[in-house]
Write an enzyme that holds these catalytic residues in place. Structure first.
Site, mmCIF file in Angstrom:
data_model
loop_
_atom_site.group_PDB
_atom_site.id
_atom_site.type_symbol
_atom_site.label_atom_id
_atom_site.label_comp_id
_atom_site.label_asym_id
_atom_site.label_seq_id
_atom_site.Cartn_x
_atom_site.Cartn_y
_atom_site.Cartn_z
ATOM 1 N N LYS A 134 7.138 -16.747 -7.825
ATOM 2 C CA LYS A 134 6.972 -16.051 -6.541
ATOM 3 C C LYS A 134 7.398 -14.600 -6.708
ATOM 4 C CE LYS A 134 7.440 -18.566 -2.246
ATOM 5 N NZ LYS A 134 8.421 -18.962 -1.231
HETATM 6 C C1 E4P Z 1 7.129 -19.714 1.793
HETATM 7 O O1 E4P Z 1 6.896 -19.912 0.621
HETATM 8 C C2 E4P Z 1 8.453 -19.430 2.348
HETATM 9 O O2 E4P Z 1 9.435 -20.133 1.620
HETATM 10 C C3 E4P Z 1 8.608 -19.898 3.765
HETATM 11 O O3 E4P Z 1 7.418 -20.443 4.281
HETATM 12 C C4 E4P Z 1 9.347 -18.973 4.662
HETATM 13 O O4 E4P Z 1 9.372 -19.512 5.953
HETATM 14 P P1 E4P Z 1 10.390 -19.065 7.101
HETATM 15 O O5 E4P Z 1 9.788 -17.919 7.828
HETATM 16 O O6 E4P Z 1 10.501 -20.287 7.963
HETATM 17 O O7 E4P Z 1 11.680 -18.705 6.400
#
Ligand code: E4P
Length: 218
Positions: free
Chosen positions: A83
């Site tokens: 990521k």
């Molecule tokens: C995606 O890969 C992220 O980990 C995640 O969806 C973030 O979501 P949030 O806005 O609930 O923290």
């Protein structure tokens, strides 16, 4: 649409895995921090359970260190996906990782232009964050639809991960639009299967079955 679970909690990952519908996992520094364990060891545990893509995020801000971190994370298991944030440094790192055949997930995507550029850099996945846009009174799902349209215009193969999903309607809308993946917290995965009429129906069938058994035994 593929289903990823958005957590670093091993118990929730195991539960979702044994439902037989889990295709992968996404983690981020916040989710790993919640677990309080060594992040590399935690990611290793996750990769032992799930053989599909498991996203692990770099924390560096410059591309050179991002690539170094990515190479270390990639050693955890062959299904690790790196990521990388949607920044210009992230673009450079993505191009480099793509030339090394390392899969990437471009995270914190909040605009269609970011999604187009990360695809050009060779991103395997892009993650538009729906819930966080909704939180600032902007329709998060419109971003997913725009990215779908742009990718289809140019035959781009980068897969869209609908991320920051907060409730079942987000999941459903992402599927309607044609996102390749939805990454969903465990609590929302459970809600996807809940229906009061299913519960009511089961109760009625079981009550009638019990009545029959009772009558036959008289
Ligand atoms: C995606 O890969 C992220 O980990 C995640 O969806 C973030 O979501 P949030 O806005 O609930 O923290």
């Amino acid at each position: 649409m593929k289903l990823f679970i958005d957590t670093a909690n091993i118990e929730d990952i195991k539960k979702a895995h044994f439902y037989g519908v889990l295709d992968g996992v996404t983690t981020n520094p916040t989710l790993l921090s919640k677990e309080g364990a060594d992040p590399l060891a935690q990611l290793e545990k996750i990769c032992e359970v799930v053989k599909g893509p498991v996203s692990a995020e770099v924390t560096a801000l410059d591309s050179e260190t991002m690539v170094k971190e990515a190479l270390d994370l990639s050693k955890i298991a062959s299904n690790i996906v790196i990521k990388v944030p949607c920044t210009t440094e992230g673009l450079k790192a993505t191009r480099e990782l793509s030339s090394k055949n390392i899969n990437t997930n471009l995270t914190l995507c909040f605009s269609p232009s970011q999604a187009l550029l990360v695809a050009k850099a060779g991103a395997t996945y892009v993650s538009p964050f729906i819930g966080r846009l909704d939180d600032i009174s902007t329709e998060g799902m419109n971003l997913v639809a725009d990215i779908r349209l742009i990718y289809d215009n140019y035959g781009i193969s980068t897969q869209i991960i609908a991320a920051s999903i907060r409730h079942p309607i987000h999941f459903l809308e992402a599927a309607r639009i044609g996102a390749g993946v939805a990454t969903v917290p465990f609590a929302v995965i459970e809600k996807l299967m809940n229906h009061p009429l299913t519960d009511k129906g089961i109760k009625r069938f079981l009550d009638d079955w019990a009545k029959l058994k009772d009558n036959l035994s008289k």
